[in-house]
Enzyme design. Structure first.
Site, PDB file in Angstrom:
ATOM      1  CG  HIS A 238      -1.975   3.143  78.637  1.00 54.19           C
ATOM      2  ND1 HIS A 238      -2.310   2.006  77.983  1.00 54.19           N
ATOM      3  CD2 HIS A 238      -2.028   4.161  77.726  1.00 54.19           C
ATOM      4  CE1 HIS A 238      -2.582   2.317  76.720  1.00 54.19           C
ATOM      5  NE2 HIS A 238      -2.414   3.600  76.528  1.00 54.19           N
TER       6      HIS A 238
ATOM      7  NE  ARG B 208      -5.038   4.208  68.048  1.00 46.49           N
ATOM      8  CZ  ARG B 208      -5.493   5.333  68.612  1.00 46.49           C
ATOM      9  NH1 ARG B 208      -6.074   6.253  67.866  1.00 46.49           N
ATOM     10  NH2 ARG B 208      -5.374   5.543  69.909  1.00 46.49           N
TER      11      ARG B 208
ATOM     12  CB  CYS C  52      -2.433   7.705  77.195  1.00 41.26           C
ATOM     13  SG  CYS C  52      -2.473   7.258  75.450  1.00 41.26           S
TER      14      CYS C  52
END
Ligand code: GLN
Length: 244
Positions: free
Chosen positions: A194, A128, A94
Site C-alpha cells: 500500500h 511486524r 493488506c
C-alpha cells in the site's frame, strides 16, 4: 463508458491512505472522459454482483478485521464470488488481502476469510514486517515492477492452488521467508503493498480499469495514454525507497 467501483467497508478498512487508490482510479477515468461511480458497502449491507465491476478492500488493523470478517463472509461472500467468477475485478490490500484467504489466525482466535484464494494468514511470534517493498510481476503479460510499502504482523502462506502476484525483489512479502508476494488469480489481486499502491504504480490502476470495463462492455478497451509525469516520479521514488 463508466467504471463502477464498490469499496468494501470503507469506514473500517482504509488505513495507510488506501483511499488514495480510489481517488486515483477516479482521476484516471475523469481525465479520459470515462464516467466513475463509487459506492461503499459497510457492515450488514448486501452486495449485488452485477452492479459493480471493480471491488476494493483496503487495509485494516487486526481490530478492524475483527469487526468485519464474519459480516463479510455472511453478507458479501456469495456475491463477491459470483462477481469475480463473472469477470469483475477485485483488488484487496493488506488487511483486506488477508481476508481473501481461508482464515486469519491470531493466537487462540481465528477470523474467517472469504475463501476466494487458497491461503491462510497467521499472526506468529516475531516482528511486524515493515518497510518499502518492490516486487516483480507479469500481471499484464510483461515483466513489471510494483513498488510500495508494507506493514503487517500476519504472515500469509499459500495452499497448493494459490499463485503469487509477484516475487519479492526487496522487502518481506507474504511471510518474509518464501520470497512470494500477494496472490493473483485471473481478475482477483491481493497484495500487502500500500502506501497507496495505485498512484505509485499507474499501470496497475489502468490494468484494473480495463478489466472492469471489459466485464461491463464485453471487450477490453484501449485506454488513452496520459502524460503521467508525476506518476512516473512517484513510481521512481517508491522504487528508490526500496533500493531497486
Ligand atoms: N492487521 C493486519 C496485520 O497486521 C493487516 C495490517 C494492514 O492492513 N496494514 O497483519
Amino acid at each position: 463508458m463508466e467504471l463502477r467501483v464498490l469499496s468494501l467497508y470503507p469506514e473500517q478498512m482504509n488505513i495507510y491512505a488506501d483511499r488514495g487508490n480510489i481517488l486515483f482510479l477516479q482521476r484516471r477515468c475523469e481525465w479520459r472522459g470515462i464516467g466513475f461511480a463509487w459506492q461503499g458497502a459497510g457492515p450488514g449491507e448486501s452486495v449485488d454482483p452485477g452492479e459493480h465491476d471493480l471491488f476494493y478492500v483496503g487495509g485494516g488493523q487486526d481490530r478492524d478485521q475483527r469487526v468485519v470478517a464474519a459480516d463479510m463472509v455472511e453478507t458479501k461472500r456469495a456475491a463477491l464470488a459470483a462477481a469475480v467468477a463473472d469477470g469483475a475485478a477485485l483488488l484487496a490490500v493488506c488487511g483486506g488481502y488477508q481476508l481473501l484467504g481461508e482464515s486469519y489466525q491470531l493466537g487462540a482466535e481465528t477470523l474467517p476469510g472469504l475463501g476466494l484464494a487458497d491461503l491462510r494468514t497467521i499472526r506468529e511470534e516475531g516482528p511486524r514486517l515493515i518497510g518499502n517493498v518492490a516486487i516483480e510481476t507479469e500481471l499484464d503479460g510483461e515483466p513489471r515492477v510494483l513498488a510500495g510499502f508494507e506493514n503487517h504482523g500476519g504472515r500469509t502462506y499459500f495452499g497448493p492452488a494459490a499463485r503469487p502476484l509477484g516475487r519479492v525483489v526487496k522487502g518481506h512479502g507474504n511471510n518474509g521467508t518464501d520470497g512470494l508476494e500477494g496472490v493473483w488469480r485471473d481478475n482477483l489481486i491481493g497484495t500487502y503493498l500500500h502506501g497507496p499502491l495505485l498512484p505509485k504504480n499507474a499501470w496497475l490502476a489502468d490494468h484494473l480499469i480495463k478489466l472492469a470495463l471489459e466485464r461491463r462492455y464485453g471487450r477490453r478497451p484501449d485506454l488513452e495514454p496520459l502524460p503521467d509525469e508525476l506518476e512516473r516520479a512517484a513510481h521512481a521514488s517508491a522504487r528508490a525507497a526500496a533500493g531497486v
